[in-house]
Design a protein around this motif. Structure first.
Motif, PDB file in Angstrom:
ATOM      1  N   ASP A  38       6.691   1.571   0.103  1.00  0.00           N
ATOM      2  CA  ASP A  38       5.321   1.928  -0.264  1.00  0.00           C
ATOM      3  C   ASP A  38       4.497   2.282   0.968  1.00  0.00           C
ATOM      4  O   ASP A  38       3.700   3.233   0.944  1.00  0.00           O
ATOM      5  CB  ASP A  38       4.672   0.773  -1.023  1.00  0.00           C
ATOM      6  CG  ASP A  38       3.303   1.144  -1.565  1.00  0.00           C
ATOM      7  OD1 ASP A  38       3.222   2.108  -2.359  1.00  0.00           O
ATOM      8  OD2 ASP A  38       2.309   0.496  -1.180  1.00  0.00           O
ATOM      9  N   ARG A  41       5.399   5.708   2.045  1.00  0.00           N
ATOM     10  CA  ARG A  41       4.766   6.704   1.171  1.00  0.00           C
ATOM     11  C   ARG A  41       3.307   6.914   1.559  1.00  0.00           C
ATOM     12  O   ARG A  41       2.847   8.068   1.696  1.00  0.00           O
ATOM     13  CB  ARG A  41       4.860   6.247  -0.286  1.00  0.00           C
ATOM     14  CG  ARG A  41       4.126   7.165  -1.269  1.00  0.00           C
ATOM     15  CD  ARG A  41       4.042   6.549  -2.651  1.00  0.00           C
ATOM     16  NE  ARG A  41       3.314   5.294  -2.678  1.00  0.00           N
ATOM     17  CZ  ARG A  41       1.983   5.199  -2.641  1.00  0.00           C
ATOM     18  NH1 ARG A  41       1.229   6.294  -2.552  1.00  0.00           N
ATOM     19  NH2 ARG A  41       1.391   4.010  -2.678  1.00  0.00           N
ATOM     20  N   ARG A  42       2.579   5.823   1.743  1.00  0.00           N
ATOM     21  CA  ARG A  42       1.162   5.920   2.103  1.00  0.00           C
ATOM     22  C   ARG A  42       0.989   6.574   3.468  1.00  0.00           C
ATOM     23  O   ARG A  42       0.033   7.314   3.699  1.00  0.00           O
ATOM     24  CB  ARG A  42       0.532   4.528   2.088  1.00  0.00           C
ATOM     25  CG  ARG A  42       0.486   3.907   0.700  1.00  0.00           C
ATOM     26  CD  ARG A  42       0.238   2.416   0.759  1.00  0.00           C
ATOM     27  NE  ARG A  42      -1.078   2.109   1.279  1.00  0.00           N
ATOM     28  CZ  ARG A  42      -1.429   0.903   1.733  1.00  0.00           C
ATOM     29  NH1 ARG A  42      -0.554  -0.089   1.747  1.00  0.00           N
ATOM     30  NH2 ARG A  42      -2.652   0.702   2.185  1.00  0.00           N
ATOM     31  N   ARG A  43       1.921   6.309   4.328  1.00  0.00           N
ATOM     32  CA  ARG A  43       1.891   6.939   5.651  1.00  0.00           C
ATOM     33  C   ARG A  43       2.048   8.452   5.527  1.00  0.00           C
ATOM     34  O   ARG A  43       1.289   9.217   6.134  1.00  0.00           O
ATOM     35  CB  ARG A  43       3.008   6.341   6.499  1.00  0.00           C
ATOM     36  CG  ARG A  43       3.278   7.061   7.798  1.00  0.00           C
ATOM     37  CD  ARG A  43       4.450   6.421   8.520  1.00  0.00           C
ATOM     38  NE  ARG A  43       4.736   7.102   9.768  1.00  0.00           N
ATOM     39  CZ  ARG A  43       5.376   6.556  10.784  1.00  0.00           C
ATOM     40  NH1 ARG A  43       5.793   5.306  10.698  1.00  0.00           N
ATOM     41  NH2 ARG A  43       5.607   7.236  11.886  1.00  0.00           N
ATOM     42  N   GLU A  45       1.432  10.309   3.042  1.00  0.00           N
ATOM     43  CA  GLU A  45       0.292  10.900   2.337  1.00  0.00           C
ATOM     44  C   GLU A  45      -0.982  10.892   3.176  1.00  0.00           C
ATOM     45  O   GLU A  45      -2.013  11.404   2.738  1.00  0.00           O
ATOM     46  CB  GLU A  45       0.061  10.151   1.023  1.00  0.00           C
ATOM     47  CG  GLU A  45       1.190  10.365   0.011  1.00  0.00           C
ATOM     48  CD  GLU A  45       1.010   9.534  -1.252  1.00  0.00           C
ATOM     49  OE1 GLU A  45       0.031   8.740  -1.309  1.00  0.00           O
ATOM     50  OE2 GLU A  45       1.832   9.674  -2.176  1.00  0.00           O
ATOM     51  N   GLU A  47      -2.727   8.231   4.201  1.00  0.00           N
ATOM     52  CA  GLU A  47      -3.656   7.128   3.965  1.00  0.00           C
ATOM     53  C   GLU A  47      -3.736   6.201   5.175  1.00  0.00           C
ATOM     54  O   GLU A  47      -4.797   5.654   5.480  1.00  0.00           O
ATOM     55  CB  GLU A  47      -3.209   6.337   2.730  1.00  0.00           C
ATOM     56  CG  GLU A  47      -4.127   5.180   2.388  1.00  0.00           C
ATOM     57  CD  GLU A  47      -3.617   4.359   1.215  1.00  0.00           C
ATOM     58  OE1 GLU A  47      -4.158   3.258   1.005  1.00  0.00           O
ATOM     59  OE2 GLU A  47      -2.680   4.805   0.518  1.00  0.00           O
ATOM     60  N   ASP A 423      -6.083  -5.166   0.151  1.00  0.00           N
ATOM     61  CA  ASP A 423      -6.245  -3.912   0.880  1.00  0.00           C
ATOM     62  C   ASP A 423      -6.587  -4.226   2.336  1.00  0.00           C
ATOM     63  O   ASP A 423      -7.677  -4.734   2.615  1.00  0.00           O
ATOM     64  CB  ASP A 423      -7.364  -3.085   0.250  1.00  0.00           C
ATOM     65  CG  ASP A 423      -7.538  -1.723   0.912  1.00  0.00           C
ATOM     66  OD1 ASP A 423      -6.862  -1.460   1.932  1.00  0.00           O
ATOM     67  OD2 ASP A 423      -8.357  -0.928   0.412  1.00  0.00           O
TER      68      ASP A 423
END
Length: 465
Positions: A38, A41-43, A45, A47, A423
């Protein structure tokens, strides 16, 4: 290579029921694979923007051009910032420059400027500094992504007035804004008044910004090799691309601290450098860990009230103030030592008073030996008392190693956020305090906040002694 020795976090080393069961760490490995996927993935994208900083070659070119050009015209560089806009710069300066850098003469500094960081608004400090500094020889680097930070902007207003009073229209040359590339009041002022700027990427939060222009520009101005900082970060990044928990140093650090807190009742997490040069890395880490992980609400919207409490200590100094508590107090702490394997400098202890037992044994050794021995002794004392501890060891304190260490701790923070289910990029508790400050101080748009504060229940006089 930076190493993480976590022997003394584990039950077989501590004995009895103290410490983490290695089998539990293995069990967490499967969950970590999911977390790692995850995060990747965020990296990708965008984020998690701090991951991209190590490869920001164009920005480094811009920073070096400024540092080698305009920047060298000044004898003093003053950073106006707070929190993530200041702590990383302090850590870099104190780790990678002479400990008495600002007191050295021009030759001693190789004609690089002094570097000051004003990270508070105590009027006594600000007034004293402005009486001392020569404005004509000083560059003020105002660091605020939003341009709305009350403390930093107050400092800016004071400095702006003083510069214009002394330099008239020449004040612009003595200001540099590090801020959002498109938004915010500093961006507006820079465009209107022709003030130089450097960007903070929109997807990089303050506490993750040390390897952006926030930290790199002041570092470059005082001669720190910023490309080596980023090279160290890239090397650590590669080591942390594996989804195998026991081979990922950032993942291990996060998992060990998480298990110690949530399953073994040790939410107090001490970072204890045995190096004066690394003492302010612990300060920087306190903000990173506390602000990222201390949360009321989980990612699913539940009230969870989680978060470890990071504490700073310094070896060997705090062996004489805090270690008594760590060795014999509650079993509610982990200790992370920061050490340097090969210090660049050492000092011989003279062989004097050989017939005096309290002094003679020291002769022939060095201060470096003494410091290493004290760390090993403290580590062993903690182990014998069943106290969890681990060691992050740098080969030496240089730009490459420091860049790697900072990046490791940033990645660990993101992993830890996933383990806690919060978060790690927001800070709603900080925002509440900011809004109250705005309302009390009369900022437009926060009138109701100010009115609510004024109407609050008064404190009772009988409860003040």
């Amino acid at each position: 290579m930076i190493t993480l020795d976590y022997n003394n976090m584990l039950r077989p080393r501590l004995g009895g029921e103290r410490g983490i069961d290695p089998a539990r760490l293995q069990e967490l490995g499967e969950r970590f694979r999911e977390i790692h996927a995850d995060v990747e993935r965020r990296r990708e994208e965008g984020e998690l923007g701090f991951y991209q900083l190590a490869n920001a070659g164009e920005l480094v070119d811009q920073i070096e051009a400024f540092a080698n050009g305009v920047g060298q015209a000044f004898e003093n560089v003053v950073v106006l910032g707070i929190g993530g806009s200041a702590l990383g710069t302090i850590a870099l300066r104190n780790a990678l420059r002479d400990p008495y850098w600002n007191e050295l003469d021009d030759d001693g500094r190789e004609f690089f400027p002094r570097l000051f960081v004003l990270d508070n608004v105590d009027p006594a400090t600000i007034a004293a500094f402005l009486r001392r500094v020569e404005l004509r020889r000083t560059l003020f680097n105002v660091v605020s992504k939003s341009g709305g930070t009350a403390e930093t902007m107050s400092q800016f207003l004071i400095v702006r007035e003083a510069l214009e009073a002394e330099l008239n229209e020449g004040y612009r040359r003595h200001l540099l804004f590090t801020t959002d590339p498109e938004r915010g009041v500093l961006r507006q002022l820079a465009d209107a008044e022709g003030i130089s700027t450097l960007p903070i990427p929109p997807n990089v939060g303050g506490r993750f910004s040390v390897l952006s222009a926030v930290g790199l520009l002041p570092a470059a101005l005082v001669g720190i090799p910023v490309r080596e900082l980023l090279e160290g970060a890239r090397e650590m990044d590669e080591r942390c691309r594996t989804d195998e928990l026991t081979r990922n140093p950032a993942g291990l650090f996060a998992a060990l601290q998480f298990l110690a807190d949530r399953e073994l009742g040790a939410p107090i997490q001490v970072m204890m450098p045995y190096s004066d040069r690394l003492r302010d890395v612990a300060d920087w880490f306190r903000q990173l860990w506390a602000e990222s992980l201390g949360k009321q609400t989980s990612l699913t919207g539940e009230e969870v009230f989680v978060g470890p409490t990071p504490v700073k200590a310094l070896g060997a100094t705090d062996q004489h103030s805090q270690v008594q508590l760590y060795v014999e107090g509650p079993f509610d702490k982990t200790i992370t030592f920061l050490v340097e394997q090969n210090p660049a400098e050492d000092v011989q202890i003279p062989s004097l008073y050989g017939d005096v037992g309290e002094l003679g044994y020291l002769g022939g050794h060095t201060l470096g030996e003494l410091l290493r021995t004290e760390k090993e002794a403290t580590e062993e004392a903690l182990r014998q008392r069943g106290r969890m501890n681990m060691t992050l060891e740098l080969p030496t304190v240089d730009a490459r190693a420091v860049g790697g260490l900072l990046h490791l701790l940033q990645i660990a923070t993101v992993y830890a956020g996933a383990l806690y289910g919060v978060d790690p990029l927001d800070q709603p508790g900080v925002e509440l305090g900011k809004q109250l400050t705005y309302g009390i101080m009369g900022r437009q748009g926060f009138e109701q906040v100010g009115a609510d504060f004024a109407a609050r229940e008064e404190k009772r006089r009988e409860w003040t002694v």
